[in-house]
Design an enzyme around this catalytic site. Sequence first.
Site, PDB file in Angstrom:
ATOM      1  N   TYR A  31       0.835  -1.202   0.000  1.00 58.88           N
ATOM      2  CA  TYR A  31       0.000   0.000   0.000  1.00 58.88           C
ATOM      3  C   TYR A  31       0.863   1.242   0.000  1.00 58.88           C
ATOM      4  O   TYR A  31       2.076   1.169   0.237  1.00 58.88           O
ATOM      5  CB  TYR A  31      -0.951   0.005   1.206  1.00 58.88           C
ATOM      6  CG  TYR A  31      -0.300   0.334   2.530  1.00 58.88           C
ATOM      7  CD1 TYR A  31       0.557  -0.555   3.163  1.00 58.88           C
ATOM      8  CD2 TYR A  31      -0.531   1.560   3.144  1.00 58.88           C
ATOM      9  CE1 TYR A  31       1.154  -0.246   4.368  1.00 58.88           C
ATOM     10  CE2 TYR A  31       0.062   1.881   4.349  1.00 58.88           C
ATOM     11  CZ  TYR A  31       0.905   0.976   4.960  1.00 58.88           C
ATOM     12  OH  TYR A  31       1.501   1.299   6.150  1.00 58.88           O
ATOM     13  N   GLU A 180      12.523   2.866  13.895  1.00 52.95           N
ATOM     14  CA  GLU A 180      11.509   3.759  13.318  1.00 52.95           C
ATOM     15  C   GLU A 180      10.218   3.571  14.105  1.00 52.95           C
ATOM     16  O   GLU A 180      10.129   2.685  14.963  1.00 52.95           O
ATOM     17  CB  GLU A 180      11.276   3.456  11.834  1.00 52.95           C
ATOM     18  CG  GLU A 180      10.726   2.060  11.578  1.00 52.95           C
ATOM     19  CD  GLU A 180      10.368   1.804  10.108  1.00 52.95           C
ATOM     20  OE1 GLU A 180      10.227   2.765   9.341  1.00 52.95           O
ATOM     21  OE2 GLU A 180      10.221   0.617   9.761  1.00 52.95           O
TER      22      GLU A 180
HETATM   23  N1  PLP Z   1       7.957   3.895   8.609  1.00 49.14           N
HETATM   24  C1  PLP Z   1       6.804   3.203   8.625  1.00 49.14           C
HETATM   25  C2  PLP Z   1       6.767   1.852   9.249  1.00 49.14           C
HETATM   26  C3  PLP Z   1       5.648   3.738   8.039  1.00 49.14           C
HETATM   27  O1  PLP Z   1       4.513   3.016   8.012  1.00 49.14           O
HETATM   28  C4  PLP Z   1       5.702   5.037   7.466  1.00 49.14           C
HETATM   29  C5  PLP Z   1       4.511   5.626   6.858  1.00 49.14           C
HETATM   30  O2  PLP Z   1       3.441   5.111   6.913  1.00 49.14           O
HETATM   31  C6  PLP Z   1       6.914   5.734   7.512  1.00 49.14           C
HETATM   32  C7  PLP Z   1       8.024   5.127   8.072  1.00 49.14           C
HETATM   33  C8  PLP Z   1       7.024   7.108   6.929  1.00 49.14           C
HETATM   34  O3  PLP Z   1       7.001   7.046   5.538  1.00 49.14           O
HETATM   35  P1  PLP Z   1       6.486   8.275   4.666  1.00 49.14           P
HETATM   36  O4  PLP Z   1       7.305   9.449   5.083  1.00 49.14           O
HETATM   37  O5  PLP Z   1       6.742   7.870   3.269  1.00 49.14           O
HETATM   38  O6  PLP Z   1       5.050   8.448   4.995  1.00 49.14           O
END
Ligand code: PLP
Length: 281
Positions: A31, A180
């Site tokens: 997704y 993260e």
């Molecule tokens: N890490 C995870 C596990 C995520 O699900 C997301 C976003 O949903 C992110 C990092 C951040 O990604 P982005 O900056 O592309 O939204």
Amino acid sequence: MIAYFNGRFLPKEEIRIPVDDRGFLFSDSLYEVIRHYPGGLFRPDAHIRRLNHGAGHLSLSCTDFSYLIPVVQDLVHQNHMEKQDALAYIHVTRGCAPRNHPFPVPAPDPTIYVCVSLFDPAARARQRNTGIHAITVPDIRWSRCDMKTTGLTANVLANQQAAEKECHEAIFVRDGVLMEGTHSNFMAVFDDTVTTAPLSNYILGGITRDTVLGLCRNLGIRTEESPIYQTRIHLASELMVTGTTLEVTPIIVLDGRPVGNGMPGPTTRALQAAFTECISF
Ligand code: PLP
């Protein structure tokens, strides 16, 4: 609300997913969530690159979803959201086949679902201004976190743990390293250097993370992509999370302990200001 399903635009409530869909049966699916600001989508090309990366690694029968950018734009238009804050959601599964673990032969067409929804930026703006509380949790996820798959059980459990402690985010810790968040990337400021986990199979390459690292370079802020050890986290003067919905959000309390002086710090504030500029279409 008009949504897109397997090549057709139709009312969202009319869409039905067959029970043999491998996204439903196995979470054999990917997704993306793309932010729409009044005036335009934020880095849709980067989101599609990440989707294509996952589709390639999963050997889906389609590995180039760039045609979905105009689809998303069309949905924004059809739902009269051009001047609104909104989120576009893209969900791609391997497709339908009787339940069996190996890839079906012949490969089915992927199931493609795209929708848009209004996004209330006010609550998020409050969090960005005051900062959020977060907890750390053991990283019980698998080791292909670089693919944005819908297998999010560990993320759901971790975020629920955070919610039960009245916190907004949980930061995954793997082998003593803060990796993260459940839906965000994590950054710490040590001695005026913005530090974040290096790209690997253990984190998602966030589009916002990438944008923020670029902003650091523009602002002359030093960056380091290296492990953030739990044993050193008390030395960080600032902590923040980055993501499509969170943008740049300060963490002011981690595991019940104030970060720095317990207020959003100057580096976070500078990055927030710079980020606001790059989303002004
Ligand atoms: N890490 C995870 C596990 C995520 O699900 C997301 C976003 O949903 C992110 C990092 C951040 O990604 P982005 O900056 O592309 O939204």
